[in-house]
Scaffold this active site. Structure first.
Site, PDB file in Angstrom:
ATOM      1  CB  THR A  46      -0.912   0.006   1.246  1.00 51.84           C
ATOM      2  OG1 THR A  46      -1.655  -1.205   1.245  1.00 51.84           O
ATOM      3  CG2 THR A  46      -1.868   1.187   1.243  1.00 51.84           C
ATOM      4  CG  HIS A  49      -0.675   0.656  -4.353  1.00 50.57           C
ATOM      5  ND1 HIS A  49      -0.737   0.354  -5.688  1.00 50.57           N
ATOM      6  CD2 HIS A  49      -0.844  -0.513  -3.692  1.00 50.57           C
ATOM      7  CE1 HIS A  49      -0.929  -0.947  -5.829  1.00 50.57           C
ATOM      8  NE2 HIS A  49      -0.992  -1.504  -4.631  1.00 50.57           N
TER       9      HIS A  49
END
Ligand code: NAD
Ligand code: ZN
Length: 348
Positions: A46, A49
């Site tokens: 994450t 990202h």
């Protein structure tokens, strides 16, 4: 403390990249909040990202914001109404902050809260010297567990939650994708008494990681017919259990093809978009049972993670491949992006 500053890794403005800078230390804890000194933090997909500022991040992150959600630390200060942790306690934290009001929260399913906030996504994260978190997410961790392993108990919990939807004793288990979570799931399956743990993975570094974590067989689906190999390893039957941990469309189709009739499928991987597959032949007519997995059960999964590490039934040392001081975070992100790491730990 308000006037003091600390080092943090921050998304300063919309766009790619993250910045190491000094920011104010969080203010006084509210009545139900706890100030934690971060001892170790770890980089998750994450965070990558968010670093790259992809579509997913653009829709969710509101800069300026401190990144990061996986960590362990020590309680420094507690709010007036905090009762479950005290100053000096070693803690880890569930990163999904439940609303405690919705139907799911009220009925013992806080991990699928309909209104959850995520640390480092909806509010300031843990890539900093200090973080303020609500008491509800904290889990007192056994201080005998090394900091590096405590820091990755959150993704380890993903592996546990996904793997333990069914009894694995004596089962043939197929794991698609040996990223850090798939690799940790290998060890969970072995500790649970699985008969044969098979892993499919395409990257060499991760194939080796799966082997180091105890996989009985590692299959490269680019080099051989994966479902055929799984059947040949299982007396022609196929795997009893599939743990999908790649987020790859090809992998889940091959995985479903490899599962025996009546088998169990547990899905953790996040797919890039809608998934098209032959549901009649790959799922319905095979009489499969499929579980969707989000996060970790609060706090059943954390208790199991704690016990598996404290008892040394699971050894996470092969998964922790790199440790960097916070200043060198860019190197960690680079290795993760290339798939040349397991978990990367940051020291603050
Ligand atoms: P990762 O991206 O590091 O690992 C995925 C692995 O799958 C990689 O090693 C990749 O090489 C491998 N892979 C890609 N295509 C493949 C194929 N065709 N066959 C076999 N392997 C293939 O991710 P991670 O951090 O280990 O997380 C695993 C998955 O779980 C990701 O999809 C992630 O987004 C997801 N996730 C879900 C939750 C949740 O709550 N549901 C939480 C955390 C992570
Ligand atoms: Zn809720």
């Amino acid at each position: 403390m308000e006037s003091e500053t600390m080092i943090a890794i921050v998304k300063e403005k919309p766009g790619p990249g993250l910045t190491l800078k000094r920011v104010p230390v969080p203010g006084e804890p509210g009545p139900h909040d706890v100030l934690v000194k971060v001892k170790r933090a770890s980089i998750c997909g994450t965070d990558l990202h968010i670093y790259k500022w992809d579509e997913w991040s653009q829709k969710r992150i509101r800069p300026p914001q401190i990144d990061g959600h996986e960590f362990t630390g020590e309680v420094i200060k507690v709010g007036d109404n905090v009762t479950t942790v005290a100053v000096g306690d070693s803690v880890v934290a569930e990163t999904h902050i439940p609303c405690q009001k919705c139907l799911q929260c009220k009925t013992g399913k806080m991990h699928i809260c309909r209104d959850m906030e995520i640390l480092g996504v909806h509010r300031d994260g843990v890539f900093a010297e200090y973080v303020l978190v609500p008491e509800i997410v904290l889990w007192k961790v056994d201080p005998s567990i090394p900091l590096e392993y405590a820091s990755i108990m959150e993704p380890f919990g993903n592996a546990i939650h996904t793997a333990l939807v069914t009894d694995l004793t004596g089962k043939n288990v197929l794991i698609t994708g040996a990223g850090p979570i798939g690799a940790m799931a290998v060890a969970v399956a072995k500790a649970s008494g699985a008969a044969c743990v098979m892993v499919s993975e395409v990257k060499d570094f991760r194939k080796n990681l799966a082997k180091k974590m105890g996989a009985d067989v590692v299959i490269d689906p680019l080099e051989e017919d994966m479902p055929a190999r799984v059947r040949s390893l299982t007396n022609g039957d196929g795997a009893d259990v599939l743990l999908e941990m790649s987020g790859s469309v090809i992998a889940i189709k091959q995985g479903l093809d490899s599962v025996t009739n009546g088998g169990i499928v547990s899905l953790l991987g996040v797919f890039p978009g809608d998934l098209a597959f032959d549901i009649n032949n790959l799922f319905t007519f095979k009489g499969l049972t499929m579980y969707g997995i989000t996060g970790r059960k609060m706090f059943d999964t954390w208790r199991i993670a704690d016990q598996l590490l404290k008892s040394k039934r699971v050894d996470l040392s092969p998964v922790v491949t790199h440790t960097f001081p916070a200043e060198r975070f860019e190197e960690g992100f680079g290795l993760m992006e290339k798939g040349l790491s397991g978990k990367v730990i940051l020291q603050f």
